[in-house]
Design a protein around this motif. Structure first.
Motif, PDB file in Angstrom:
ATOM      1  N   GLY A 240     -45.710 -55.842 -26.792  1.00  0.00           N
ATOM      2  CA  GLY A 240     -44.470 -56.511 -27.110  1.00  0.00           C
ATOM      3  C   GLY A 240     -43.794 -55.881 -28.313  1.00  0.00           C
ATOM      4  O   GLY A 240     -44.441 -55.207 -29.140  1.00  0.00           O
ATOM      5  N   ALA A 241     -42.495 -56.097 -28.438  1.00  0.00           N
ATOM      6  CA  ALA A 241     -41.746 -55.492 -29.536  1.00  0.00           C
ATOM      7  C   ALA A 241     -42.210 -55.996 -30.892  1.00  0.00           C
ATOM      8  O   ALA A 241     -42.017 -55.322 -31.910  1.00  0.00           O
ATOM      9  CB  ALA A 241     -40.250 -55.776 -29.353  1.00  0.00           C
ATOM     10  N   ASP A 242     -42.831 -57.177 -30.918  1.00  0.00           N
ATOM     11  CA  ASP A 242     -43.329 -57.716 -32.187  1.00  0.00           C
ATOM     12  C   ASP A 242     -44.664 -57.106 -32.584  1.00  0.00           C
ATOM     13  O   ASP A 242     -45.168 -57.376 -33.688  1.00  0.00           O
ATOM     14  CB  ASP A 242     -43.458 -59.239 -32.099  1.00  0.00           C
ATOM     15  CG  ASP A 242     -44.415 -59.681 -31.001  1.00  0.00           C
ATOM     16  OD1 ASP A 242     -44.667 -58.873 -30.079  1.00  0.00           O
ATOM     17  OD2 ASP A 242     -44.897 -60.829 -31.051  1.00  0.00           O
TER      18      ASP A 242
ATOM     19  N   ALA B 178     -39.939 -49.681 -43.964  1.00  0.00           N
ATOM     20  CA  ALA B 178     -40.813 -48.742 -43.252  1.00  0.00           C
ATOM     21  C   ALA B 178     -41.857 -49.431 -42.400  1.00  0.00           C
ATOM     22  O   ALA B 178     -42.337 -48.852 -41.415  1.00  0.00           O
ATOM     23  CB  ALA B 178     -41.473 -47.797 -44.246  1.00  0.00           C
ATOM     24  N   ASP B 179     -42.240 -50.657 -42.758  1.00  0.00           N
ATOM     25  CA  ASP B 179     -43.275 -51.347 -41.991  1.00  0.00           C
ATOM     26  C   ASP B 179     -42.704 -52.330 -40.968  1.00  0.00           C
ATOM     27  O   ASP B 179     -43.440 -53.128 -40.378  1.00  0.00           O
ATOM     28  CB  ASP B 179     -44.223 -52.097 -42.926  1.00  0.00           C
ATOM     29  CG  ASP B 179     -43.505 -53.147 -43.778  1.00  0.00           C
ATOM     30  OD1 ASP B 179     -42.249 -53.173 -43.764  1.00  0.00           O
ATOM     31  OD2 ASP B 179     -44.197 -53.926 -44.455  1.00  0.00           O
ATOM     32  N   ALA B 180     -41.401 -52.275 -40.700  1.00  0.00           N
ATOM     33  CA  ALA B 180     -40.763 -53.216 -39.772  1.00  0.00           C
ATOM     34  C   ALA B 180     -41.177 -52.936 -38.338  1.00  0.00           C
ATOM     35  O   ALA B 180     -41.340 -51.780 -37.917  1.00  0.00           O
ATOM     36  CB  ALA B 180     -39.248 -53.147 -39.890  1.00  0.00           C
ATOM     37  N   THR B 181     -41.355 -54.002 -37.573  1.00  0.00           N
ATOM     38  CA  THR B 181     -41.658 -53.864 -36.150  1.00  0.00           C
ATOM     39  C   THR B 181     -40.365 -53.601 -35.374  1.00  0.00           C
ATOM     40  O   THR B 181     -39.255 -53.723 -35.912  1.00  0.00           O
ATOM     41  CB  THR B 181     -42.320 -55.139 -35.606  1.00  0.00           C
ATOM     42  OG1 THR B 181     -41.374 -56.227 -35.685  1.00  0.00           O
ATOM     43  CG2 THR B 181     -43.565 -55.487 -36.399  1.00  0.00           C
ATOM     44  N   ALA B 182     -40.523 -53.280 -34.091  1.00  0.00           N
ATOM     45  CA  ALA B 182     -39.353 -53.060 -33.242  1.00  0.00           C
ATOM     46  C   ALA B 182     -38.531 -54.340 -33.114  1.00  0.00           C
ATOM     47  O   ALA B 182     -37.299 -54.304 -33.079  1.00  0.00           O
ATOM     48  CB  ALA B 182     -39.802 -52.568 -31.865  1.00  0.00           C
ATOM     49  N   GLN B 183     -39.209 -55.481 -33.038  1.00  0.00           N
ATOM     50  CA  GLN B 183     -38.492 -56.749 -32.941  1.00  0.00           C
ATOM     51  C   GLN B 183     -37.709 -57.037 -34.225  1.00  0.00           C
ATOM     52  O   GLN B 183     -36.570 -57.508 -34.169  1.00  0.00           O
ATOM     53  CB  GLN B 183     -39.467 -57.889 -32.656  1.00  0.00           C
ATOM     54  CG  GLN B 183     -38.788 -59.254 -32.517  1.00  0.00           C
ATOM     55  CD  GLN B 183     -39.734 -60.329 -32.024  1.00  0.00           C
ATOM     56  OE1 GLN B 183     -40.362 -60.164 -30.987  1.00  0.00           O
ATOM     57  NE2 GLN B 183     -39.850 -61.419 -32.765  1.00  0.00           N
TER      58      GLN B 183
END
Length: 224
Positions: free
Chosen positions: A53-55, A133-138
């Motif tokens: 999942g994007a998260d 920099a540590d952000a998820t795709a969601q």
């Protein structure tokens, strides 16, 4: 009697086999499926279905992630975004601050056939997310579009669909092929909005004032 029994056995076997062939050659039955937002990665110029999942995915700087709303079935599961831009196409005009990364996002709202009753899918669009920099795709997607999340499932992007959340489709109709679509790139929507908001009546009035003013100057010179 033995010969007759053998003949009967052959006939029965033949009829059973023929019935199987006719059943296979008969009209195909519609397949059940679901409508939902699927998540893809752009890899070597092709969309690849994400196995997470994007998260749960943390893309790297320069990645392009895709989201597509569509009807899918067990046999027709892969319906990626219908446009394939490059990272440069999407993020050329976006700068990332220190400690941030840039993620290209493609959002394909799907076809009218896949829309819920009363909904009209917006045109496909792209956005560039400048996120930590540590952000998820969601999180990258949520930085540019509001999301509706229910039970951990991404139900809507930017209010589409308006109400349903991954509904089941009893008779799913999935096209064998799909044509590419034009993609609205970052900045193009703002430019189109600015052009459409030009007060053309005022422009016309201004032109008329210039014409009348010029005529007045000419008339004054003739009198002089």
């Amino acid at each position: 009697m033995a010969l007759i029994a053998r003949l009967i056995a052959v006939v029965v076997t033949t009829l059973v086999a023929l019935a199987g062939v006719l059943a296979l050659a008969g009209p195909a039955h519609a397949e059940p499926g679901f409508k939902f937002w699927a998540y893809y990665h752009l890899t070597n110029g092709k969309w690849v279905t994400s196995d997470k999942g994007a998260d749960s995915v943390t893309p790297e700087d320069g990645d392009v992630e895709g989201f597509r709303y569509a009807t899918t079935t067990a046999t027709e599961f892969d319906r990626p975004p219908r446009a394939v831009p490059t990272f440069e196409d999407i993020c050329a005009d976006t700068e990332a601050a220190q400690g941030q990364k840039r993620i290209g996002l493609v959002i394909d709202y799907g076809t009218p056939q896949d829309a819920a009753a009363g909904d009209t899918p917006p045109p496909a669009e792209a956005a560039c997310a400048a996120v930590p920099a540590d952000a998820t795709a969601q999180q990258a997607l949520e930085s540019v579009k509001p999301l509706r999340i229910e039970g951990g499932l991404m139900c809507a992007i930017d209010g589409y669909p308006s109400s349903e959340c991954a509904p089941e489709v009893k008779n799913a109709n999935v096209p064998a092929t799909e044509e590419p679509v034009d993609l609205t790139l970052p900045g193009e929507a703002d430019q189109q909005s600015a052009e459409s908001s030009v007060p053309w009546p005022l422009v016309g009035v201004g032109a008329l004032v210039l014409v009348l003013g010029g005529g007045a100057v000419v008339l004054a010179r003739r009198r002089a």
